[in-house]
Scaffold this active site. Structure first.
Site, short mmCIF file in Angstrom:
data_model
loop_
_atom_site.label_atom_id
_atom_site.label_comp_id
_atom_site.label_asym_id
_atom_site.label_seq_id
_atom_site.Cartn_x
_atom_site.Cartn_y
_atom_site.Cartn_z
N ASP A 237 37.25 47.93 35.40
CA ASP A 237 38.55 48.58 35.22
C ASP A 237 39.54 48.15 36.31
O ASP A 237 40.72 47.90 36.03
CB ASP A 237 38.41 50.10 35.17
CG ASP A 237 37.54 50.66 36.30
OD1 ASP A 237 37.07 49.88 37.15
OD2 ASP A 237 37.33 51.89 36.31
N TYR A 238 39.08 48.06 37.55
CA TYR A 238 39.94 47.65 38.66
C TYR A 238 40.47 46.23 38.43
O TYR A 238 41.66 45.96 38.62
CB TYR A 238 39.17 47.72 39.97
CG TYR A 238 39.90 47.08 41.14
CD1 TYR A 238 40.88 47.79 41.84
CD2 TYR A 238 39.62 45.77 41.53
CE1 TYR A 238 41.55 47.20 42.91
CE2 TYR A 238 40.29 45.18 42.60
CZ TYR A 238 41.25 45.91 43.27
OH TYR A 238 41.92 45.32 44.32
#
Length: 394
Positions: A237-238
Site C-alpha cells: 500500500d505504501y
C-alpha cells in the site's frame, strides 16, 4: 563540563521543539476530524447516474464470524455501476463457500469469484488479487480488505472525492463497535494515536496511506507497472501510494472511516499487528527510529525535563499535567473519529488508553529485536528500502 552543558541545552531545545510539534499534531488531527469526517456533503460533485464505474478487488483468506455480514454490505451498496471481484487463493479455503452463498443470494449484482491467484512475487495479497485485477473492467479499482464493512453510500462518498487531480482516495482506518476489552483497546488506538499521526501527515503533505480501503485510478497503476510492480514488497500500500504521488497525482481522504470489523481479535493479535507494522515502517522509513519520542509517556518525560532545566518547574508535576492534557485531547479526538456515542465507558477508555500507551515502547523494542515478520501463511525477512524475501522452511 562545557560539553555536558551544551548537551543538556541541546536536549532542552529538543524537548521544546518536541512539545510544539506534538501539540500541533494533536490540534491538526482534532480539528480535521471535526471538520471533515462524518460530514454529509451539501453539494453533489457529479450526478449519481454518471458516477464512474468501479471494480472492487476483495482479497479473502479464511473465515471469521463477521466475514459474511461484512461482505454482504458490499453487495448492497447504493451505487450505479460497480463490480465485485472476490479473490481466494486456495480452492479448499472456507471463504469460497461464503462467496458462493452471496453470489447465489445476489444474482443481480455484478460479481465474480477468482480462485487460485497468480504467483508474481512474495506478497500473498498481490498474488491473490492478480486474476481479479487483470479481469477488472472499470477505470477505478477499489482494494478493500476482507474485514472491512461499509455503508450503502460509502462508495459514493469515495468517488465524489476522486476529483480531476486526485489519483487515490483512502479511508481513515477505524474499528467497529464490538464487545470485549481487546476490541476496546483496538478502538482506542485507532481513534487516538493512529489518526493523530495519519491525519497530521496527510494534512502537511506527507503521503501516509494504509491499504485497508483505497480507491485508485487503474491507468495510473498500470503506468507504474500494475500490481506486479508491487509484489516484491510486503507493505504494498505504501509503495502503490508513492508511485501514484510520484506521477503528480493528489490524494484525498473519504469522509467515512474504513471500518474494520474482524470477528477474530485479542490483545495478543493486536500486539503482533502493531509489531509487524512497526517493523515495516522501520525498514521503509529510517526516521521511524524516533517514533517512541512521539508517545505520551516518553514525550512527557523529555518535555518535563526540558521545562525543569529551563524554568525550574517540578518535573513530576509537569509530567502528570502533560499526560492528563494528552489523555483529554485523545478522548476528544476519539469521540470525533467515532462520530457518535462510544460503546464503552470513560473508565474503560482510561484503562485501555493507559495500557496502550504503556505498550508503545515495548512494541517498538520488539520490532527492533527481530527483523522477520509472519503474515498470513508465510514468514519474511525485511530488507532496507521495504523489499523482503520469503523464509522457506527446509
Amino acid at each position: 563540563m562545557a560539553l555536558l552543558d551544551l548537551a543538556m541545552q541541546g536536549l532542552a531545545v529538543f524537548g521544546f521543539i518536541l512539545f510544539v510539534v506534538l501539540w500541533l499534531m494533536h490540534f491538526m488531527s482534532i480539528i480535521y476530524v471535526r471538520l471533515h469526517l462524518h460530514k454529509k456533503r451539501s453539494e453533489v460533485k457529479q450526478p449519481f447516474a454518471q458516477l464512474a464505474g468501479v471494480s472492487l478487488l476483495k482479497p479473502l483468506k479464511g473465515v471469521d464470524p463477521n466475514l459474511i455480514s461484512n461482505l454482504e454490505t458490499f453487495f448492497t451498496l447504493d451505487y450505479p455501476k460497480y463490480e465485485i471481484l472476490l479473490c481466494v487463493q486456495d480452492q479448499d479455503d472456507p471463504a469460497v463457500d461464503v462467496c458462493k452463498k452471496l453470489l447465489g443470494k445476489y444474482p443481480n449484482v455484478d460479481a465474480r469469484l477468482f480462485i487460485g491467484g497468480k504467483k508474481v512475487g512474495i506478497n500473498p495479497k498481490i498474488n491473490n488479487l492478480m486474476p481479479g485485477y487483470e479481469g477488472a473492467k472499470y477505470g477505478l479499482v477499489w482494494i478493500c480488505d476482507s474485514g472491512i464493512r461499509v455503508k450503502p453510500d460509502t462508495l459514493t462518498d469515495m468517488t465524489n472525492q476522486m476529483t480531476e487531480k486526485v489519483g487515490l482516495v483512502h479511508g481513515l482506518p477505524y474499528v467497529a463497535d464490538r464487545q470485549g476489552f481487546a476490541a476496546t483497546l483496538e478502538q482506542v488506538y485507532f481513534g487516538t494515536s493512529h489518526p493523530r499521526s495519519y491525519i497530521s501527515a496527510n494534512v502537511t503533505g506527507i503521503k501516509c496511506v494504509t491499504g485497508m480501503s483505497c480507491l485508485m485510478r487503474k491507468d495510473v497503476l498500470d503506468q507504474a507497472g500494475g500490481l506486479v510492480a508491487f509484489a516484491q514488497y510486503i507493505a504494498e500500500d505504501y509503495f502503490m501510494a508513492k508511485a501514484i504521488a510520484d506521477r503528480g497525482w493528489k490524494f484525498s481522504m473519504a469522509t467515512q472511516v474504513a471500518l474494520q470489523n474482524s470477528g477474530s481479535y485479542s490483545i495478543g493479535q493486536f500486539q503482533s499487528r502493531m509489531i509487524r507494522w512497526t517493523k515495516l515502517r522501520i525498514n521503509m522509513l529510517p526516521g521511524t527510529v524516533l517514533e517512541p519520542v512521539s508517545e505520551c509517556f516518553l514525550a512527557s518525560l523529555i518535555i518535563g525535563w526540558a521545562a525543569h532545566h529551563v524554568f525550574r518547574w517540578d518535573m513530576m508535576v509537569f509530567f502528570m499535567c502533560h499526560c492528563l492534557a494528552w489523555f483529554l485531547s485523545d478522548y476528544i479526538q476519539l469521540t470525533g473519529v467515532q462520530g457518535g456515542q462510544l460503546c464503552f465507558s470513560k473508565l474503560d477508555f482510561a484503562v485501555a488508553w493507559f495500557i496502550r500507551e504503556s505498550m508503545a515502547v515495548q512494541i517498538f523494542l520488539s520490532a527492533l529485536w527481530d527483523p522477520t515478520i509472519s503474515w498470513r501463511t508465510g514468514r519474511y525477512r525485511l530488507r532496507c528500502g521495504g523489499t523482503a524475501e520469503e523464509i522457506l522452511d527446509v
